[in-house]
Motif scaffolding. Structure first.
Motif, PDB file in Angstrom:
ATOM      1  N   GLY A 194       0.831  -1.215   0.000  1.00  0.00           N
ATOM      2  CA  GLY A 194       0.000   0.000   0.000  1.00  0.00           C
ATOM      3  C   GLY A 194       0.855   1.251   0.000  1.00  0.00           C
ATOM      4  O   GLY A 194       0.549   2.238  -0.684  1.00  0.00           O
ATOM      5  N   LEU A 195       1.956   1.202   0.745  1.00  0.00           N
ATOM      6  CA  LEU A 195       2.872   2.341   0.783  1.00  0.00           C
ATOM      7  C   LEU A 195       3.478   2.581  -0.608  1.00  0.00           C
ATOM      8  O   LEU A 195       3.511   3.705  -1.102  1.00  0.00           O
ATOM      9  N   GLY A 196       3.935   1.498  -1.244  1.00  0.00           N
ATOM     10  CA  GLY A 196       4.534   1.632  -2.577  1.00  0.00           C
ATOM     11  C   GLY A 196       3.546   2.218  -3.569  1.00  0.00           C
ATOM     12  O   GLY A 196       3.889   3.092  -4.369  1.00  0.00           O
ATOM     13  N   LYS A 197       2.312   1.762  -3.481  1.00  0.00           N
ATOM     14  CA  LYS A 197       1.294   2.236  -4.422  1.00  0.00           C
ATOM     15  C   LYS A 197       1.002   3.721  -4.181  1.00  0.00           C
ATOM     16  O   LYS A 197       0.912   4.516  -5.123  1.00  0.00           O
ATOM     17  N   SER A 198       0.863   4.082  -2.914  1.00  0.00           N
ATOM     18  CA  SER A 198       0.556   5.476  -2.577  1.00  0.00           C
ATOM     19  C   SER A 198       1.667   6.416  -3.051  1.00  0.00           C
ATOM     20  O   SER A 198       1.422   7.439  -3.695  1.00  0.00           O
ATOM     21  N   VAL A 199       2.909   6.048  -2.752  1.00  0.00           N
ATOM     22  CA  VAL A 199       4.045   6.887  -3.152  1.00  0.00           C
ATOM     23  C   VAL A 199       4.178   6.918  -4.672  1.00  0.00           C
ATOM     24  O   VAL A 199       4.348   7.980  -5.285  1.00  0.00           O
ATOM     25  N   GLY A 200       4.069   5.743  -5.290  1.00  0.00           N
ATOM     26  CA  GLY A 200       4.207   5.658  -6.747  1.00  0.00           C
ATOM     27  C   GLY A 200       3.176   6.516  -7.455  1.00  0.00           C
ATOM     28  O   GLY A 200       3.509   7.287  -8.364  1.00  0.00           O
ATOM     29  N   MET A 201       1.929   6.428  -7.021  1.00  0.00           N
ATOM     30  CA  MET A 201       0.882   7.199  -7.692  1.00  0.00           C
ATOM     31  C   MET A 201       1.068   8.694  -7.447  1.00  0.00           C
ATOM     32  O   MET A 201       0.801   9.510  -8.331  1.00  0.00           O
ATOM     33  N   ALA A 202       1.506   9.056  -6.243  1.00  0.00           N
ATOM     34  CA  ALA A 202       1.744  10.483  -5.967  1.00  0.00           C
ATOM     35  C   ALA A 202       2.827  11.029  -6.894  1.00  0.00           C
ATOM     36  O   ALA A 202       2.701  12.119  -7.450  1.00  0.00           O
ATOM     37  N   LEU A 203       3.885  10.253  -7.089  1.00  0.00           N
ATOM     38  CA  LEU A 203       4.974  10.703  -7.960  1.00  0.00           C
ATOM     39  C   LEU A 203       4.505  10.794  -9.413  1.00  0.00           C
ATOM     40  O   LEU A 203       4.746  11.779 -10.111  1.00  0.00           O
TER      41      LEU A 203
END
Ligand code: ADP
Ligand code: MG
Length: 589
Positions: A444-453
């Motif tokens: 979930g962390l990876g997805k959140s950060v990835g999408m924000a970037l």
């Protein structure tokens, strides 16, 4: 420099609003800057989506309508739109028959559109894309990012649009677009430099008695700066350069003479006359032509010539009805007969200064993100926890902010001076998003950060770092702690994703050099998490320095060739900050 604008930073959205007001048969998705047919999705039809940086009007929104594009995505002036915007465009127009993306060959455009295609495919939508690369001024051997996409884009959109309107399948429309790309070539010339609204002065210095032969649509340098000459001589140089690149002689052709924005039609028609005479003497019969401002470069004076080898199939699609703001032919009905209220409503929407960007709207609600005190206590000294990784993301944002000017300077030397701003903006958005809602797993962390970037960085580095974190999260899985081997596997997956998307290998002078070296150090480590992450940070720093002596083979810097030697790669520098921050968090610094 006098400009008919309000706020230099609001030019793109205000222009789109005006266009939507002038054309009720189109609709505007303000949030994503997507212009689409009011009657989309059109049942049973393959949908066509294009887009790119603004400043080339009427490309692309001016070609939305019956018989051409279903949607166009507008980026900032001369800057690629982000994948979430392209993804939104796909949703507006997908009718189940598939979507074809038409991309101009610039690293940022290609990466952002490809990423949108991947996202849509994961959601079960059939998406294909083609990349237009028709600029003969650019040699593939010298410019390793490949030839730029310029005037032929208009012809691809028209012909593929006609095929889609005729009910052809996604595979057929794509094959036709590829045929046009294979058989078309272009070249441009600039008489004056271009002025970006947000900059306010000409982007380069072009003396009164000189012209830039082979200029790109962003004012990029071409083949040579030569003395100003009569139109007939300029036409000869350009036509011969195009004919030297492809066997047009003895064939029929569709020809476009395009104005770059500030050259009057009286000159463009005069120029076309010269081009047609020359083509006749060289055995090319012009069957159809287009003369006017179709793919511009803001207020640059100059023109481009596009030649497409034609046959009966291409001519019949060229002649098919089209009804868009900028190109009309035959009896195609407007996209919708009755004006729809939506564009009017959009017209009354808040001014852009009040409309929060994703980053700003997150900023307004940061308090809970900042107070959401993640548990940063390590489970044991061989493990990194979700709480520590959240802290890592916050430290990365702080580090990018601190080193913003340094990253900008590195990018000024071999790129376009935006890497510091891109990374500071993107990682701040990622850190702020962590609390909305707080991730419950490392995936979930990876997805959140990835999408924000992905949705806030833009350029080449946005989709690349976005891919890194999305893949990192996917590999890490739904747990809330990782051992050294698992962490290394997550970094390897992220690195492979970046290398794959950017087609970059270690040694190409990109962020991949650092990601790969640091990941390899993690993979080799047999010690504690603190030892492993410190070894990774050290390997990153060494790899960062090593990029200084390399020749850039990917991205914008590759246009410099050997002149890129002597400068550290900006992406390698930002990637190093990731590993330093991680080592600091793990060691409790
Ligand atoms: P842009 O080049 O679009 O202005 P940025 O300046 O934000 O984007 O990022 C530039 C960095 O992106 C480069 O320094 C390089 O490390 C990285 N980069 C660019 N193209 C590629 C690629 N094809 N593969 C891997 N990394 C790339
Ligand atoms: Mg840059």
């Amino acid at each position: 420099m006098k400009k008919l604008i309000n706020d230099p930073d609001a030019v793109v959205i205000e222009s789109l609003r005006g266009m939507a007001a002038a054309h009720p048969e189109l609709r505007l998705d303000e949030e994503h800057r997507v212009m689409f047919r009011a009657d989309a999705p059109v049942s049973g039809k393959v949908a066509l989506v294009s887009g790119g940086g603004s400043g080339h009007e009427p490309l692309h929104a001016g070609y939305v309508g019956t018989g051409m594009l279903d949607a166009a995505v507008a980026g900032e002036v001369f800057t690629s739109p982000t994948p979430d915007a392209v993804r939104a465009a796909i949703d507006h127009v997908d009718a189940g028959a598939g979507v074809l993306l038409i991309i101009k060959n610039y690293t940022g455009d290609v990466l952002n559109f490809q990423m949108a295609a991947d996202m849509a495919r994961e959601d079960g939508i059939a998406v294909e894309y083609v990349v237009v690369n028709d600029d003969v001024a650019v040699e593939d051997s010298l410019y390793t990012a490949g030839r730029r996409g310029v005037g032929l884009t208009v012809l691809v959109e028209k012909i593929a649009g006609a095929a889609a309107a005729a009910g052809k399948s996604l595979a057929e429309v794509k094959a036709l677009a590829e045929k046009v790309i294979a058989q078309g070539r272009s070249m441009g010339v600039a008489l004056t430099a271009v002025t970006l609204p947000a900059v306010g002065h000409p982007a380069f210095d072009l003396p009164e008695d000189q012209i830039e032969m082979g200029v790109g649509i962003h004012g990029e340098p071409g083949r040579a700066r030569v003395p100003m000459a009569p139109a007939a001589d300029i036409a000869t140089t350009m036509v011969d350069a195009i004919l030297a690149d492809y066997a047009f002689a003895g064939n029929d052709a569709i020809v476009m003479v395009n104005g770059m924005g500030a050259t009057p039609l009286v000159e463009l028609y005069l120029f076309y006359g010269e081009v047609e005479k020359l083509l006749a003497t060289r055995g090319v019969e012009v069957r159809r032509c287009l003369v006017g401002n179709y793919i511009t470069s803001l207020d640059m004076a100059g023109a481009s010539i596009t030649i497409l080898k034609s046959d009966d199939e291409l001519l019949s699609y060229w002649d098919a009805p089209v009804n868009t703001p900028a190109l009309k032919n035959g009896v195609a009905p407007a996209a919708t007969a009755a004006p729809v209220p939506a564009p009017r409503a959009a017209h009354a929407a808040p001014a852009p200064a009040e409309a929060p960007t994703p980053a700003e709207s997150d900023a307004a609600e940061t308090t809970d993100a900042e107070t959401a005190s993640a548990d940063v206590t390590p489970a044991d000294d061989h493990t990194v926890t979700l709480g520590q990784l959240e802290e890592w993301v916050r430290r990365v944002a702080a580090a990018m902010d601190k080193h913003k000017d340094e990253l900008t300077e590195l990018d000024a030397a071999i790129g376009d001076s935006d890497h510091g701003a891109n990374m500071a903006r993107g990682t701040a958005a990622a850190a702020k998003r962590l609390g909305h809602p707080a991730p419950t797993s490392i995936s979930g962390l990876g997805k959140s950060v990835g999408m924000a970037l992905v949705s806030s960085v833009g350029g080449a580095s946005g989709p690349l770092y976005g891919t890194f974190f999305l893949r990192f999260g996917k590999q890490a899985g739904t747990g809330s702690a990782l051992g050294v081997k698992e962490l290394a596997a997550a970094f390897r997956s992220g690195t492979d994703g970046v290398a794959f998307r950017g087609k970059a290998a270690p040694g190409d002078k990109t962020m991949v050099d650092v990601l790969d070296a640091a990941t390899a150090a993690l993979e080799k480590s047999t010690g504690t998490m603190a030892d492993a992450t410190r070894a990774a940070a050290d390997a990153a720093a060494t790899a960062r320095q090593a990029t200084k002596d390399m020749i850039a083979k990917r991205g914008r810097a590759s246009y410099l060739g050997e002149r890129s030697i002597g400068h550290v790669d900006p992406g390698a520098a930002s990637a190093t900050l990731l590993f330093e921050a991680l080592a600091d968090v793990v060691s409790g610094k």
